[in-house]
Scaffold this active site. Structure first.
Site, mmCIF file in Angstrom:
data_model
loop_
_atom_site.group_PDB
_atom_site.id
_atom_site.type_symbol
_atom_site.label_atom_id
_atom_site.label_comp_id
_atom_site.label_asym_id
_atom_site.label_seq_id
_atom_site.Cartn_x
_atom_site.Cartn_y
_atom_site.Cartn_z
ATOM 1 N N HIS A 72 0.842 -1.204 0.000
ATOM 2 C CA HIS A 72 0.000 0.000 0.000
ATOM 3 C C HIS A 72 0.872 1.248 0.000
ATOM 4 C CE1 HIS A 72 -4.232 -1.416 0.995
ATOM 5 N NE2 HIS A 72 -3.532 -2.522 0.806
ATOM 6 N N TYR A 200 -8.570 5.373 8.803
ATOM 7 C CA TYR A 200 -8.725 5.582 10.252
ATOM 8 C C TYR A 200 -9.649 6.778 10.418
ATOM 9 C CZ TYR A 200 -4.356 2.887 11.076
ATOM 10 O OH TYR A 200 -3.389 1.916 11.142
ATOM 11 N N PRO A 292 -3.258 -1.084 19.120
ATOM 12 C CA PRO A 292 -3.102 -1.431 17.691
ATOM 13 C C PRO A 292 -3.263 -0.250 16.730
ATOM 14 C CG PRO A 292 -5.129 -2.348 18.576
ATOM 15 C CD PRO A 292 -4.382 -1.780 19.724
ATOM 16 N N LYS A 296 1.658 -1.435 15.144
ATOM 17 C CA LYS A 296 3.069 -1.631 15.529
ATOM 18 C C LYS A 296 3.333 -2.934 16.274
ATOM 19 C CE LYS A 296 4.480 2.084 13.721
ATOM 20 N NZ LYS A 296 5.155 1.893 12.440
ATOM 21 N N TYR A 384 4.769 5.727 10.605
ATOM 22 C CA TYR A 384 3.751 4.705 10.327
ATOM 23 C C TYR A 384 4.375 3.562 9.503
ATOM 24 C CZ TYR A 384 -0.702 2.533 9.168
ATOM 25 O OH TYR A 384 -1.730 1.632 9.051
HETATM 26 P P1 FAS Z 1 2.046 -13.716 20.838
HETATM 27 O O1 FAS Z 1 1.285 -13.386 22.042
HETATM 28 O O2 FAS Z 1 1.508 -13.562 19.485
HETATM 29 O O3 FAS Z 1 2.698 -15.156 20.921
HETATM 30 C C1 FAS Z 1 3.165 -15.667 22.152
HETATM 31 C C2 FAS Z 1 3.007 -17.171 22.093
HETATM 32 O O4 FAS Z 1 3.530 -17.719 23.311
HETATM 33 C C3 FAS Z 1 1.549 -17.605 22.012
HETATM 34 O O5 FAS Z 1 1.382 -18.524 20.957
HETATM 35 C C4 FAS Z 1 1.265 -18.230 23.368
HETATM 36 O O6 FAS Z 1 0.363 -19.322 23.285
HETATM 37 C C5 FAS Z 1 2.631 -18.695 23.794
HETATM 38 N N1 FAS Z 1 2.784 -18.787 25.246
HETATM 39 C C6 FAS Z 1 2.265 -17.976 26.198
HETATM 40 N N2 FAS Z 1 2.646 -18.399 27.421
HETATM 41 C C7 FAS Z 1 3.427 -19.500 27.228
HETATM 42 C C8 FAS Z 1 4.111 -20.381 28.101
HETATM 43 N N3 FAS Z 1 4.064 -20.204 29.414
HETATM 44 N N4 FAS Z 1 4.809 -21.410 27.573
HETATM 45 C C9 FAS Z 1 4.880 -21.576 26.211
HETATM 46 N N5 FAS Z 1 4.240 -20.768 25.334
HETATM 47 C C10 FAS Z 1 3.530 -19.748 25.846
HETATM 48 N N6 FAS Z 1 -0.802 -5.974 16.428
HETATM 49 C C11 FAS Z 1 -0.903 -5.215 15.317
HETATM 50 O O7 FAS Z 1 0.123 -4.775 14.797
HETATM 51 N N7 FAS Z 1 -2.139 -4.936 14.771
HETATM 52 C C12 FAS Z 1 -3.303 -5.436 15.318
HETATM 53 O O8 FAS Z 1 -4.390 -5.190 14.829
HETATM 54 C C13 FAS Z 1 -3.244 -6.242 16.468
HETATM 55 N N8 FAS Z 1 -4.373 -6.794 17.021
HETATM 56 C C14 FAS Z 1 -4.256 -7.563 18.159
HETATM 57 C C15 FAS Z 1 -5.401 -8.136 18.775
HETATM 58 C C16 FAS Z 1 -5.278 -8.911 19.940
HETATM 59 C C17 FAS Z 1 -6.529 -9.521 20.584
HETATM 60 C C18 FAS Z 1 -4.007 -9.122 20.523
HETATM 61 C C19 FAS Z 1 -3.862 -9.936 21.803
HETATM 62 C C20 FAS Z 1 -2.883 -8.577 19.926
HETATM 63 C C21 FAS Z 1 -2.993 -7.795 18.730
HETATM 64 N N9 FAS Z 1 -1.876 -7.250 18.103
HETATM 65 C C22 FAS Z 1 -1.953 -6.480 16.991
HETATM 66 C C23 FAS Z 1 -0.573 -7.455 18.640
HETATM 67 C C24 FAS Z 1 -0.107 -8.813 18.209
HETATM 68 O O9 FAS Z 1 -0.139 -8.898 16.814
HETATM 69 C C25 FAS Z 1 1.261 -9.028 18.799
HETATM 70 O O10 FAS Z 1 2.070 -7.863 18.656
HETATM 71 C C26 FAS Z 1 1.977 -10.196 18.213
HETATM 72 O O11 FAS Z 1 1.138 -11.316 18.310
HETATM 73 C C27 FAS Z 1 3.278 -10.362 18.980
HETATM 74 O O12 FAS Z 1 3.785 -11.602 18.715
HETATM 75 P P2 FAS Z 1 4.530 -12.446 19.880
HETATM 76 O O13 FAS Z 1 5.463 -11.559 20.574
HETATM 77 O O14 FAS Z 1 4.998 -13.683 19.220
HETATM 78 O O15 FAS Z 1 3.397 -12.749 20.950
HETATM 79 C C1 PHB Z 2 -5.664 -4.715 10.827
HETATM 80 O O1 PHB Z 2 -5.766 -4.843 9.582
HETATM 81 O O2 PHB Z 2 -6.010 -5.625 11.625
HETATM 82 C C2 PHB Z 2 -5.112 -3.433 11.392
HETATM 83 C C3 PHB Z 2 -4.628 -2.469 10.526
HETATM 84 C C4 PHB Z 2 -4.111 -1.294 11.068
HETATM 85 C C5 PHB Z 2 -4.102 -1.127 12.445
HETATM 86 C C6 PHB Z 2 -4.584 -2.114 13.304
HETATM 87 C C7 PHB Z 2 -5.094 -3.274 12.768
HETATM 88 O O3 PHB Z 2 -3.598 0.020 12.979
#
Ligand code: FAS
Ligand code: PHB
Length: 396
Positions: A72, A200, A292, A296, A384
């Protein structure tokens, strides 16, 4: 068992680190608490910074991203139910964002681990990180009903915000910074064609976001009270609220349809310092969380993994520990930059419960100042799309 690096957590941070260590022939084991399908069932991020694209390409797991992802050139800001401002990121920075769902990246990383024959243990229970400041760091856990122990050189804590790694740093050695936001994001997926670019929107009714996953899969969000439950929001209520928060010309182009996923995520800013303690290194959500709004979260996880993998490779290949010693400071530089930017976008675009009309006018004035200033737009654009690495990954 003994290995060089134990990676706790098989999410995007853990699996990307695993992929890079495999290519560097650095032995490691990944321990994941959930099942593979549970991890793949989580709907999360959708936008990759160009720096993340470069890391994923250099790690050799970009084939599907390059084929199915969508680069994009711009992102839109809307406000007051009438204004739409394109932030022309590519024109202003020379770099793009890549729309490619975290779920897809996770699938690509698991497929690569299968091909690599990686020691990736799912359903690993009671994982504990032990003795990371001694000569014999080790990780204990239960798997298939048996107690297990892996001795290692280093532990990579990639287990997310609710993991165990961060707590392996004693409270007296750890400083945590936190801000929680008084609202949540209600997100839906619908099998409908998305808008051509992200939008946004700031509105006195609340924030909204129009995003994408692929040409027939859209991702939308509306800000909602943190007390709300998904059951409070029918599809009809979601679509009409999103439409009310968008300028008419944008709302008219939104193709609505039944939600195939609906969830509410809380918003918080969180940083734990340091990101290293002895032979334990934190990467990703285990060390930091951002709202979010700035897209980032996933990108910071990739950034940490780029820096940590480079440090581990320098250590094992050249006996050079300088990058390991500098990891926490260098990673936190980028973390705080994204934490500040994500806070800024969240503060600019959301309706806070205690806001007055004066506050609303201030937000709208900042948005109209952005519209009037290419310099202001360039500042937002470079943050961004992501600040380039001082040492970007070598192309394959
Ligand atoms: P994760 O949390 O993804 O992965 C950690 C892993 O460790 C998981 O699979 C978990 O099961 C495992 N784990 C936990 N405890 C453990 C233990 N004791 N033993 C072994 N394994 C264990 N980011 C964006 O940029 N845009 C978004 O729109 C966005 N939406 C999100 C929505 C939600 C509901 C959440 C929770 C996060 C969102 N995020 C978003 C942020 C998200 O994308 C994280 O930044 C990303 O998953 C980070 O990746 P990890 O650091 O690998 O953590
Ligand atoms: C998404 O596509 O899930 C998304 C995109 C931009 C954001 C957050 C989430 O800032």
């Amino acid at each position: 068992m003994r290995t060089k690096v134990v990676i706790v957590g098989g999410g995007p941070a853990g699996m990307l680190l695993s992929q890079i260590l495999h290519r560097a022939e650095i032995d490691h084991v990944v321990l994941e608490r959930q099942t593979r399908n549970y991890v793949l069932g989580r709907i999360r991020a959708g936008i990759l910074e160009w720096s993340s694209v470069e890391v994923i390409r250099a790690a050799g797991v970009s084939t599907r991203m390059d084929a199915e992802g969508e680069a994009h050139d711009l992102v839109n800001l809307a406000w007051g139910g009438e204004h739409v401002l394109p932030i022309r990121v590519k024109e202003l920075t020379g770099r793009q964002m890549m729309a490619y769902g975290q779920t897809e990246l996770q699938q690509d990383l698991y497929n690569a681990a299968d091909d690599n024959g990686t020691s990736l243990l799912f359903s690993a229970d009671d994982v504990a990180v032990n003795d990371v400041t001694t000569e014999s760091p080790h990780v204990t856990f239960r798997h298939n009903g048996a107690d297990e122990r892996i001795d290692c050189d280093y532990v990579a804590g990639c287990d997310g915000f609710h993991g165990v790694s961060r707590a392996a740093i004693p409270e007296a050695e750890r400083t945590e910074y936190e801000r929680t936001y008084p609202f949540g994001w209600l997100g839906i997926l619908s099998e409908t064609p998305p808008l051509p670019h992200l939008v946004y929107t700031n509105h006195e009714r609340g924030f909204g976001l129009c995003s994408t996953r692929n040409p027939m899969l859209s991702r939308y969000y509306v800000q909602c009270p943190i007390e709300d439950h998904v059951d409070d929001w029918s599809d009809d209520r979601f679509w009409s609220e999103l439409s009310a928060r968008l300028p008419g010309e944008v709302a008219d182009r939104v193709v609505t349809g039944p939600s195939i996923e609906k969830s509410i995520a809380p918003l918080r800013s969180f940083v734990a310092e340091p990101m290293r303690y002895g032979n334990l290194f934190l990467a990703g959500d285990s060390a930091h969380i951002v709202p979010p709004t700035g897209a980032k979260g996933l990108n910071l996880a990739v950034s940490d993994v780029h820096l940590l993998s480079r440090a581990l490779i320098a250590h094992y290949r050249d006996g050079d520990t300088a990058h390991l010693d500098g990891y926490s400071g260098e990673a936190l530089e980028r973390v705080w930059g994204s934490v500040r930017f994500s806070w800024w976008m969240t503060t600019l675009l959301h309706r806070f419960p205690d806001m007055t009309d004066f506050d609303q006018r201030l937000q709208e004035r900042e948005l109209s100042y952005l519209a009037s200033s290419t310099a202001a737009q360039a500042s937002m654009a470079e943050q961004y799309v992501g600040i380039p690495f001082a040492n970007p990954p070598e192309e394959e």
